[in-house]
Write a protein that holds these residues in place. Sequence first.
Motif, PDB file in Angstrom:
ATOM      1  N   SER A   3      65.563  62.988  41.168  1.00  0.00           N
ATOM      2  CA  SER A   3      65.868  61.667  40.623  1.00  0.00           C
ATOM      3  C   SER A   3      67.235  61.209  41.117  1.00  0.00           C
ATOM      4  O   SER A   3      68.077  62.025  41.499  1.00  0.00           O
ATOM      5  CB  SER A   3      65.854  61.709  39.091  1.00  0.00           C
ATOM      6  OG  SER A   3      66.845  62.603  38.605  1.00  0.00           O
ATOM      7  N   ASP A  46      54.581  51.644  45.922  1.00  0.00           N
ATOM      8  CA  ASP A  46      54.136  50.507  45.099  1.00  0.00           C
ATOM      9  C   ASP A  46      55.024  49.281  45.261  1.00  0.00           C
ATOM     10  O   ASP A  46      54.540  48.152  45.096  1.00  0.00           O
ATOM     11  CB  ASP A  46      54.096  50.911  43.622  1.00  0.00           C
ATOM     12  CG  ASP A  46      53.047  51.980  43.354  1.00  0.00           C
ATOM     13  OD1 ASP A  46      52.092  52.079  44.145  1.00  0.00           O
ATOM     14  OD2 ASP A  46      53.207  52.729  42.353  1.00  0.00           O
ATOM     15  N   ASN A  47      56.296  49.453  45.593  1.00  0.00           N
ATOM     16  CA  ASN A  47      57.228  48.331  45.620  1.00  0.00           C
ATOM     17  C   ASN A  47      57.578  47.851  47.027  1.00  0.00           C
ATOM     18  O   ASN A  47      58.322  46.878  47.164  1.00  0.00           O
ATOM     19  CB  ASN A  47      58.524  48.704  44.891  1.00  0.00           C
ATOM     20  CG  ASN A  47      58.312  48.883  43.405  1.00  0.00           C
ATOM     21  OD1 ASN A  47      58.380  47.929  42.626  1.00  0.00           O
ATOM     22  ND2 ASN A  47      58.044  50.115  42.996  1.00  0.00           N
ATOM     23  N   GLU A  98      64.441  57.308  46.834  1.00  0.00           N
ATOM     24  CA  GLU A  98      63.479  56.378  47.415  1.00  0.00           C
ATOM     25  C   GLU A  98      63.616  56.315  48.935  1.00  0.00           C
ATOM     26  O   GLU A  98      62.614  56.302  49.665  1.00  0.00           O
ATOM     27  CB  GLU A  98      63.676  54.995  46.812  1.00  0.00           C
ATOM     28  CG  GLU A  98      62.731  53.944  47.358  1.00  0.00           C
ATOM     29  CD  GLU A  98      63.061  52.559  46.844  1.00  0.00           C
ATOM     30  OE1 GLU A  98      62.515  51.593  47.391  1.00  0.00           O
ATOM     31  OE2 GLU A  98      63.880  52.446  45.912  1.00  0.00           O
ATOM     32  N   HIS A 153      57.977  60.820  41.719  1.00  0.00           N
ATOM     33  CA  HIS A 153      58.227  59.443  41.274  1.00  0.00           C
ATOM     34  C   HIS A 153      58.751  58.573  42.416  1.00  0.00           C
ATOM     35  O   HIS A 153      58.365  57.406  42.535  1.00  0.00           O
ATOM     36  CB  HIS A 153      59.226  59.450  40.119  1.00  0.00           C
ATOM     37  CG  HIS A 153      59.656  58.067  39.710  1.00  0.00           C
ATOM     38  ND1 HIS A 153      58.815  57.197  39.026  1.00  0.00           N
ATOM     39  CD2 HIS A 153      60.834  57.393  39.901  1.00  0.00           C
ATOM     40  CE1 HIS A 153      59.452  56.062  38.811  1.00  0.00           C
ATOM     41  NE2 HIS A 153      60.667  56.138  39.325  1.00  0.00           N
ATOM     42  N   ALA A 154      59.624  59.106  43.266  1.00  0.00           N
ATOM     43  CA  ALA A 154      60.193  58.308  44.356  1.00  0.00           C
ATOM     44  C   ALA A 154      59.117  57.881  45.348  1.00  0.00           C
ATOM     45  O   ALA A 154      59.149  56.756  45.878  1.00  0.00           O
ATOM     46  CB  ALA A 154      61.288  59.097  45.067  1.00  0.00           C
ATOM     47  N   GLN A 188      69.372  53.820  46.605  1.00  0.00           N
ATOM     48  CA  GLN A 188      68.475  54.712  45.881  1.00  0.00           C
ATOM     49  C   GLN A 188      68.096  55.861  46.813  1.00  0.00           C
ATOM     50  O   GLN A 188      67.189  55.745  47.631  1.00  0.00           O
ATOM     51  CB  GLN A 188      67.249  53.944  45.398  1.00  0.00           C
ATOM     52  CG  GLN A 188      67.581  52.831  44.414  1.00  0.00           C
ATOM     53  CD  GLN A 188      66.364  52.030  43.997  1.00  0.00           C
ATOM     54  OE1 GLN A 188      65.328  52.105  44.637  1.00  0.00           O
ATOM     55  NE2 GLN A 188      66.491  51.289  42.917  1.00  0.00           N
ATOM     56  N   SER A 190      55.811  57.408  44.702  1.00  0.00           N
ATOM     57  CA  SER A 190      54.981  56.367  44.094  1.00  0.00           C
ATOM     58  C   SER A 190      55.740  55.046  43.972  1.00  0.00           C
ATOM     59  O   SER A 190      55.173  53.964  44.191  1.00  0.00           O
ATOM     60  CB  SER A 190      54.511  56.830  42.720  1.00  0.00           C
ATOM     61  OG  SER A 190      55.609  57.080  41.860  1.00  0.00           O
ATOM     62  N   TYR A 191      57.025  55.112  43.664  1.00  0.00           N
ATOM     63  CA  TYR A 191      57.823  53.892  43.540  1.00  0.00           C
ATOM     64  C   TYR A 191      57.971  53.210  44.903  1.00  0.00           C
ATOM     65  O   TYR A 191      57.845  51.984  45.011  1.00  0.00           O
ATOM     66  CB  TYR A 191      59.200  54.228  42.965  1.00  0.00           C
ATOM     67  CG  TYR A 191      60.087  53.018  42.768  1.00  0.00           C
ATOM     68  CD1 TYR A 191      59.987  52.236  41.619  1.00  0.00           C
ATOM     69  CD2 TYR A 191      61.026  52.650  43.732  1.00  0.00           C
ATOM     70  CE1 TYR A 191      60.793  51.115  41.436  1.00  0.00           C
ATOM     71  CE2 TYR A 191      61.833  51.542  43.564  1.00  0.00           C
ATOM     72  CZ  TYR A 191      61.713  50.778  42.421  1.00  0.00           C
ATOM     73  OH  TYR A 191      62.503  49.672  42.247  1.00  0.00           O
ATOM     74  N   ALA A 192      58.255  53.988  45.947  1.00  0.00           N
ATOM     75  CA  ALA A 192      58.408  53.400  47.284  1.00  0.00           C
ATOM     76  C   ALA A 192      57.098  52.803  47.781  1.00  0.00           C
ATOM     77  O   ALA A 192      57.086  51.734  48.402  1.00  0.00           O
ATOM     78  CB  ALA A 192      58.917  54.463  48.257  1.00  0.00           C
TER      79      ALA A 192
END
Length: 290
Positions: A53, A79-80, A257, A72-73, A254, A75-77
């Motif tokens: 994180s 999706d965004n 990410e 999490h990084a 980040q 999935s975040y990268a």
Amino acid sequence: MSTITRPRSAAPKAVPAVDGAKLFDRLCAVCVTLFALIWLVPFAWALATSLRSDGSITENPTSLFAGGWSLHAYSYAWDNHPIGTWYLNSLVISALAVLFTVGFGSMAGFALAFLRYRGRAVVLALVAAGLMLPSEALVLPQFIEYRSFHLLGTFWALVLPSVAAPISVFVFQAFFRGIPRALIEAARIDGASWWRVYARICMPISRPALSTVAILTFISTWNSFLWPLLVLNQTTSQTIPVGLASLVSNSNIQYAEVMASSVLGFLPLIAVFLVFQRQIVQGVATTGIK
């Protein structure tokens, strides 16, 4: 008359000769291991950082296990940011570059290897001069050229410059010159045209050179950054390297990410190399490219 015999001195013990081959093999193994560590440590660090994180990275940047690991990084990268679109753009551009580079490079190498025409030495010198010019020196002339043809912002502005690759011409020329001349002359005597000799005889047996040019062109096109940054001005048309660079912000970085996006960016190259590494080594050894 008695003769006095002197006792023979003991023969010197044979010193065991140092096995030079084994010593050289061990030295090569040590060098390979060191170079592997030099390349693997940054990759392992990026992979471990992408699983952490941002808070744990800020608090303990040198600890790879602080804060635990999660996806999490990634999935975040995904999706965004349009990473899937960047993947598709890079794949299409790299595939087209490979197709055209192999086609035109093989024909140019065939012409330089077998055909005799006026000005052949000049053409060969111009191709060799292309190896001496850095790609950065051609950015401005190419930009003006493709702007005049209204190709800026299109994939063709990235594909066409990679087609004129002097190294591909020399790879095919070196391989074609290794083909027995008697085979080419026999085909010509039987009435085969130069195009048929190229398509039916030379290309089917030039798989090592073809795979080498294809893989090197794919990797160089996929990793290209400066030229796509200047040519492609829309976010949806960007490639993976340019898209990943846009994720870095001066105000708020980040880390997880960015590292996750970087890992997603170079995973296809690792897969390509692992699958085709035998063809790369065979092609380099066959064509004599250093």
